[in-house]
Design an enzyme around this catalytic site. Sequence first.
Site, PDB file in Angstrom:
ATOM      1  N   LEU A 151       0.798  -1.033   0.087  1.00  0.00           N
ATOM      2  CA  LEU A 151      -0.023   0.026  -0.031  1.00  0.00           C
ATOM      3  C   LEU A 151       0.985   1.189   0.163  1.00  0.00           C
ATOM      4  CD1 LEU A 151       0.176   1.378   3.197  1.00  0.00           C
ATOM      5  CD2 LEU A 151      -1.471  -0.589   3.616  1.00  0.00           C
ATOM      6  N   GLY A 255      11.545  10.067  -0.861  1.00  0.00           N
ATOM      7  CA  GLY A 255      11.630  10.007   0.573  1.00  0.00           C
ATOM      8  C   GLY A 255      10.625   8.950   0.969  1.00  0.00           C
ATOM      9  N   CYS A 258       9.585   4.507   3.409  1.00  0.00           N
ATOM     10  CA  CYS A 258      10.023   2.883   2.611  1.00  0.00           C
ATOM     11  C   CYS A 258      11.379   3.082   1.805  1.00  0.00           C
ATOM     12  CB  CYS A 258       8.796   2.522   1.968  1.00  0.00           C
ATOM     13  SG  CYS A 258       7.360   2.047   3.353  1.00  0.00           S
TER      14      CYS A 258
HETATM   15  P1  NAD Z   1       4.796   2.659  11.756  1.00  0.00           P
HETATM   16  O1  NAD Z   1       5.978   3.056  12.585  1.00  0.00           O
HETATM   17  O2  NAD Z   1       3.829   3.728  11.438  1.00  0.00           O
HETATM   18  O3  NAD Z   1       3.959   1.614  12.605  1.00  0.00           O
HETATM   19  C1  NAD Z   1       4.680   0.482  13.317  1.00  0.00           C
HETATM   20  C2  NAD Z   1       3.854   0.640  14.664  1.00  0.00           C
HETATM   21  O4  NAD Z   1       4.146  -0.742  15.216  1.00  0.00           O
HETATM   22  C3  NAD Z   1       4.277   1.842  15.563  1.00  0.00           C
HETATM   23  O5  NAD Z   1       2.856   2.418  15.853  1.00  0.00           O
HETATM   24  C4  NAD Z   1       4.733   0.846  16.692  1.00  0.00           C
HETATM   25  O6  NAD Z   1       4.592   1.620  18.153  1.00  0.00           O
HETATM   26  C5  NAD Z   1       4.160  -0.372  16.669  1.00  0.00           C
HETATM   27  N1  NAD Z   1       4.805  -1.275  17.515  1.00  0.00           N
HETATM   28  C6  NAD Z   1       6.139  -1.705  17.441  1.00  0.00           C
HETATM   29  N2  NAD Z   1       6.378  -2.589  18.446  1.00  0.00           N
HETATM   30  C7  NAD Z   1       5.061  -3.126  18.988  1.00  0.00           C
HETATM   31  C8  NAD Z   1       4.718  -4.079  20.104  1.00  0.00           C
HETATM   32  N3  NAD Z   1       5.689  -4.869  20.576  1.00  0.00           N
HETATM   33  N4  NAD Z   1       3.571  -4.163  20.245  1.00  0.00           N
HETATM   34  C9  NAD Z   1       2.476  -3.336  19.444  1.00  0.00           C
HETATM   35  N5  NAD Z   1       2.888  -2.395  18.793  1.00  0.00           N
HETATM   36  C10 NAD Z   1       4.331  -2.185  18.425  1.00  0.00           C
HETATM   37  O7  NAD Z   1       5.441   2.039  10.573  1.00  0.00           O
HETATM   38  P2  NAD Z   1       4.507   1.755   9.311  1.00  0.00           P
HETATM   39  O8  NAD Z   1       4.823   2.739   8.354  1.00  0.00           O
HETATM   40  O9  NAD Z   1       3.014   1.005   9.547  1.00  0.00           O
HETATM   41  O10 NAD Z   1       5.378   0.255   8.549  1.00  0.00           O
HETATM   42  C11 NAD Z   1       5.370  -0.918   9.270  1.00  0.00           C
HETATM   43  C12 NAD Z   1       6.085  -1.987   8.373  1.00  0.00           C
HETATM   44  O11 NAD Z   1       5.360  -1.825   6.885  1.00  0.00           O
HETATM   45  C13 NAD Z   1       7.522  -1.511   7.969  1.00  0.00           C
HETATM   46  O12 NAD Z   1       8.629  -2.467   7.986  1.00  0.00           O
HETATM   47  C14 NAD Z   1       7.472  -0.775   6.695  1.00  0.00           C
HETATM   48  O13 NAD Z   1       8.650  -0.737   6.136  1.00  0.00           O
HETATM   49  C15 NAD Z   1       6.377  -1.664   5.876  1.00  0.00           C
HETATM   50  N6  NAD Z   1       5.825  -1.012   5.148  1.00  0.00           N
HETATM   51  C16 NAD Z   1       5.310   0.630   5.092  1.00  0.00           C
HETATM   52  C17 NAD Z   1       4.527   1.038   3.990  1.00  0.00           C
HETATM   53  C18 NAD Z   1       3.996   2.415   4.401  1.00  0.00           C
HETATM   54  O14 NAD Z   1       3.704   2.982   3.320  1.00  0.00           O
HETATM   55  N7  NAD Z   1       4.271   3.171   5.597  1.00  0.00           N
HETATM   56  C19 NAD Z   1       3.890   0.484   2.904  1.00  0.00           C
HETATM   57  C20 NAD Z   1       4.457  -1.064   2.843  1.00  0.00           C
HETATM   58  C21 NAD Z   1       5.280  -1.565   3.857  1.00  0.00           C
END
Ligand code: NAD
Length: 428
Positions: A151, A255, A258
């Site tokens: 996404l 930027g 990701c």
């Molecule tokens: P984010 O930082 O917005 O969210 C991660 C969340 O996990 C945080 O709110 C954090 O508090 C929580 N967390 C960490 N440890 C925890 C625990 N033990 N218990 C409960 N909650 C916990 O990150 P994101 O942007 O959602 O990205 C998450 C993953 O998905 C990453 O690996 C990223 O590379 C991948 N990803 C992100 C996107 C994007 O557009 N943001 C798209 C595809 C993939």
Amino acid sequence: MRITIIGTGYVGLVTGTCLAHIGHSVIGVNRHPQKSSQLNQGKIPIYEPGLERILAGARRNGKIRFTTDLGQAVQSSDIVIIAVGTPSRRDGSADLQQVRQVAVQIGQALRKYAVIINKSTVPVGTARIVGALVKKHFRGKFDVVSCPEFLREGSAVRDFLRPDRIIIGSESSRATQAVLQVFRNIPGKKVITNIETAEMIKYASNAFLATKISFINEIANVCDRVGADVEQVALGMGLDPRIGQAFLRAGMGYGGSCFPKDVRALNTIAGTKGYNFRLLKSVIEVNNRQKNILLKKVKKNLKNIRGKKIAVLGLAFKGNTDDIRESAAIDIVRLLQSAGAQISVYDPAAMPNARAVLDGTVKYANNSYQAVVKTDAVIIASEWEQFKKLDWSRLRQSMRGNLIVDGKNLLNRSILERLGFRYVAMGK
Ligand code: NAD
């Protein structure tokens, strides 16, 4: 199905809410009681178009709730999804601390068979690490599946509900069937493969898109020197279906949360296996340089930046999001400040996040009109649609100077030049 999603950030919250929207019973786990209670009242902590509305619907139907009690959530679910952060470490590799911690917590909580789906972007081999950590604490049967997420912030709900593809890296047919059930009402080609391949598909996809961006930025830099227009070049190139139009927008470089970290991570993964991924190194170098190219354009047109007042419109790493992680706009603000400029800023969604990282001398305006008052130059640094629709003649009148440096190639040169602006773009 009964699903727990651990991590309620951009990916976890969208995934959990969309799965509840299509009828699953979802528990979202996060670490902060206050965040849980706000989510349980339907208040979302991020800016993501359409998310609040479908969260409201899912809550009305009793399909989603939020908690900090990971153990209880895991025990009452058939599927446990990991969606925690995997930021960059200093050496460029992916920091798996959050994933490892969650794996231990899941292992400690499990009482019966469950399928653990990893949605975080992780290096090849991580699903096996997760499996080993769970196994240390739980002796029963479970499966780990890799299901990377594609996404995009700003269109995340649509992307999740109508994906191009769903990648399922699994080595157990029981787990594969369960994951197909999770996504049963979601269209898009399902690619079932082994775990390592699924993990690699995500990095390869992001690295390829980043390569496209660095490529078109290089073309833009040549266009600047030869008098060609990079937008027309991209159009002409993109009409070839082997190339396509997407990700051929020149600008200040990629930027966000990701691309930068995933490209660095893939480069590091290759390096640790003794392979020098030359192309990716160049992609990173070109991207880092692109901000300085914008800065040079500002310097060239203002002669001296010291003491100049400059408005930066847009702080998020792109339009339609409040995410400022590795945003080139934030870097530009800092570069201009260190060159001695006084900066005013406006972003429709990212100002609270920017306040937390920028220094106190930045002036935060309530809107674009206020941001540009008595400035010598305006820089467009995120592609918000609303910047296109501004009354630019009103902006022109309240500015001290007349320079626009469009880091996103968002605006229309001929209209702006007619209004008396000096318009400078990237590669056109
Ligand atoms: P984010 O930082 O917005 O969210 C991660 C969340 O996990 C945080 O709110 C954090 O508090 C929580 N967390 C960490 N440890 C925890 C625990 N033990 N218990 C409960 N909650 C916990 O990150 P994101 O942007 O959602 O990205 C998450 C993953 O998905 C990453 O690996 C990223 O590379 C991948 N990803 C992100 C996107 C994007 O557009 N943001 C798209 C595809 C993939």
